[in-house]
Design an enzyme around this catalytic site. Sequence first.
Site, PDB file in Angstrom:
ATOM      1  N   LYS A   1      34.319 -93.354  34.801  1.00 28.47           N
ATOM      2  CA  LYS A   1      32.844 -92.623  34.765  1.00 28.47           C
ATOM      3  C   LYS A   1      32.388 -93.060  33.111  1.00 28.47           C
ATOM      4  CE  LYS A   1      33.062 -89.548  38.430  1.00 28.47           C
ATOM      5  NZ  LYS A   1      32.637 -88.391  39.037  1.00 28.47           N
TER       6      LYS A   1
ATOM      7  N   TYR B   1      27.916 -93.611  46.438  1.00 27.42           N
ATOM      8  CA  TYR B   1      28.343 -92.033  46.705  1.00 27.42           C
ATOM      9  C   TYR B   1      27.323 -91.478  48.132  1.00 27.42           C
ATOM     10  CZ  TYR B   1      31.107 -91.018  42.470  1.00 27.42           C
ATOM     11  OH  TYR B   1      31.859 -90.994  41.547  1.00 27.42           O
TER      12      TYR B   1
ATOM     13  N   ASN C   1      33.516 -86.044  35.062  1.00 27.79           N
ATOM     14  CA  ASN C   1      34.864 -85.685  35.134  1.00 27.79           C
ATOM     15  C   ASN C   1      35.914 -86.923  35.420  1.00 27.79           C
ATOM     16  OD1 ASN C   1      34.172 -86.709  37.647  1.00 27.79           O
ATOM     17  ND2 ASN C   1      34.969 -85.231  38.865  1.00 27.79           N
TER      18      ASN C   1
ATOM     19  N   HIS D   1      36.963 -91.845  39.364  1.00 29.92           N
ATOM     20  CA  HIS D   1      36.701 -91.443  40.915  1.00 29.92           C
ATOM     21  C   HIS D   1      37.935 -92.158  41.527  1.00 29.92           C
ATOM     22  CE1 HIS D   1      35.107 -91.833  44.964  1.00 29.92           C
ATOM     23  NE2 HIS D   1      35.780 -93.119  45.084  1.00 29.92           N
TER      24      HIS D   1
ATOM     25  N   GLU E   1      35.160 -99.223  49.121  1.00 25.99           N
ATOM     26  CA  GLU E   1      34.875 -99.174  47.638  1.00 25.99           C
ATOM     27  C   GLU E   1      35.320-100.387  46.928  1.00 25.99           C
ATOM     28  OE1 GLU E   1      34.852 -94.138  47.942  1.00 25.99           O
ATOM     29  OE2 GLU E   1      36.516 -95.433  46.692  1.00 25.99           O
TER      30      GLU E   1
HETATM   31  P1  ADP Z   1      36.615 -86.318  44.080  1.00 25.51           P
HETATM   32  O1  ADP Z   1      35.928 -87.499  42.936  1.00 25.51           O
HETATM   33  O2  ADP Z   1      37.649 -85.636  43.272  1.00 25.51           O
HETATM   34  O3  ADP Z   1      37.035 -87.270  45.080  1.00 25.51           O
HETATM   35  P2  ADP Z   1      34.192 -85.483  45.514  1.00 25.51           P
HETATM   36  O4  ADP Z   1      34.529 -86.516  46.492  1.00 25.51           O
HETATM   37  O5  ADP Z   1      34.566 -83.932  46.514  1.00 25.51           O
HETATM   38  O6  ADP Z   1      35.433 -85.390  44.462  1.00 25.51           O
HETATM   39  O7  ADP Z   1      33.072 -85.462  44.951  1.00 25.51           O
HETATM   40  C1  ADP Z   1      32.690 -86.779  44.266  1.00 25.51           C
HETATM   41  C2  ADP Z   1      32.126 -86.227  42.849  1.00 25.51           C
HETATM   42  O8  ADP Z   1      31.169 -85.542  42.869  1.00 25.51           O
HETATM   43  C3  ADP Z   1      33.132 -85.560  42.060  1.00 25.51           C
HETATM   44  O9  ADP Z   1      33.872 -86.522  41.553  1.00 25.51           O
HETATM   45  C4  ADP Z   1      32.221 -84.796  41.306  1.00 25.51           C
HETATM   46  O10 ADP Z   1      31.727 -85.756  39.949  1.00 25.51           O
HETATM   47  C5  ADP Z   1      30.933 -84.714  41.964  1.00 25.51           C
HETATM   48  N1  ADP Z   1      30.975 -83.314  42.576  1.00 25.51           N
HETATM   49  C6  ADP Z   1      31.426 -82.973  43.540  1.00 25.51           C
HETATM   50  N2  ADP Z   1      31.505 -81.483  43.825  1.00 25.51           N
HETATM   51  C7  ADP Z   1      30.629 -81.010  42.708  1.00 25.51           C
HETATM   52  C8  ADP Z   1      30.276 -79.866  42.252  1.00 25.51           C
HETATM   53  N3  ADP Z   1      30.599 -78.820  43.168  1.00 25.51           N
HETATM   54  N4  ADP Z   1      29.563 -79.747  41.411  1.00 25.51           N
HETATM   55  C9  ADP Z   1      29.244 -80.677  40.657  1.00 25.51           C
HETATM   56  N5  ADP Z   1      29.578 -81.881  40.857  1.00 25.51           N
HETATM   57  C10 ADP Z   1      30.314 -82.270  41.929  1.00 25.51           C
HETATM   58 MG    MG Z   2      35.893 -88.218  46.710  1.00 27.34          MG
END
Ligand code: ADP
Ligand code: MG
Length: 374
Positions: free
Chosen positions: A97, A135, A201, A204, A215
């Site tokens: 990211k 997304y 964070n 992905h 993807e």
């Molecule tokens: P991951 O990236 O671990 O697979 P998810 O697919 O659940 O997680 O979500 C995609 C992205 O959306 C996450 O990497 C995060 O940046 C964001 N996200 C998910 N849940 C939240 C939340 N509750 N609050 C803020 N951002 C979130």
């Molecule tokens: Mg995910």
Amino acid sequence: MEDRFAFLTEWYDPTSALLRRYQLFYYPRDGSVEMFDVKNQRIFLRRTKYNDMHQEDLFIGNRVNVFSRQLHLIDYGDQYTANKLGSKKERTLALIKPDVVTKIGDILELIYSSNLIVTKAKMTKLTWSQAADFYTEHQGKPFFNNLVQFMSSGPVVAMELMGDEAMSIWRGLLGTSDPAVARREAPQSVRAQFGTDGIKNVGHGSDSPAAAARETEFFFPSTIGHGPSNTAAFTDCTCCIIKPHAISEGLAGKILNSISAGGFEISALQMFNMDRVNAEEFYEVYNGIVTEYPNMVTELCSGPCMALEIHGTDAPKTFREFCGPADPEIARHLRPTTLRALYGKDKVKNAVHCTDLPEDSVLEVQYFFKILDG
Ligand code: ADP
Ligand code: MG
């Protein structure tokens, strides 16, 4: 009975402009290879010892060099090979990211030390609608707008990773989605080390084979189009190529870290599989001038390389000095902190190419980021 692995391969023959098909056989006991011409139904290369072939390079989609021919492995040649080599190999998409693109070297180090390899990579800047499309599964969730806004706020690096259980290994390296939780549960994870909050964070990772397929296709389309554009700007820049030997030795992360620590900005990054014709064309200025020219060409098309646009005022001059003398032995004596002194082996496998003449800098960057990624 001794092991024999079989593959169906394609080779682009530049003289006749034909795609030729060969069966490739690899005998791990003595490291020998054999090739069979599929169309003419005859042996093309008798079983011969070949030290540059390694079993870990034998997977579908990869390109391997056999006596200067770049063969594209398009399928397993028999069920035995598929069972023995294909079972746990996975591909996944890793996306870095915008907040941590400068940490790409550290992240690559973790990837390589987990026995994954990087088969494709591209720095790109997504538009709002591309990020929303990527997304799409999260559309309607409360964080969706902020997430898409952030993902289109600056360059990201997309990579295809390959290896045994690549999906779960990469998600394990990332750690859980929320960096605060990751810092408690898995302090070594990437999100724990480099993450800020739920949105920022770090990265992905695909969460299923179907997601991985969708993807990787999004960033690296196999059929139409060429995916989101690269980030090359073609101004105040010079060209650096991390050579195939350095990529396959897993040195890309270390080299990128050294480049950043040297104060240079990496403004574009992309992996390429050069074929012989392209490598000859790119190195044409050295033809007849440098005795290593033929070997330089062979090295550049021996596997994936990573092209970089290095940005900065006076970059052509300062970056060239930072790479050091072309011969790593000399570099180690005279300029021990340069890239070639640190990561080079010999004059051909000298870790990196950089533009020699300032007036060629933009042309070389254009060769990769405009012509080859056209
Ligand atoms: P991951 O990236 O671990 O697979 P998810 O697919 O659940 O997680 O979500 C995609 C992205 O959306 C996450 O990497 C995060 O940046 C964001 N996200 C998910 N849940 C939240 C939340 N509750 N609050 C803020 N951002 C979130
Ligand atoms: Mg995910």
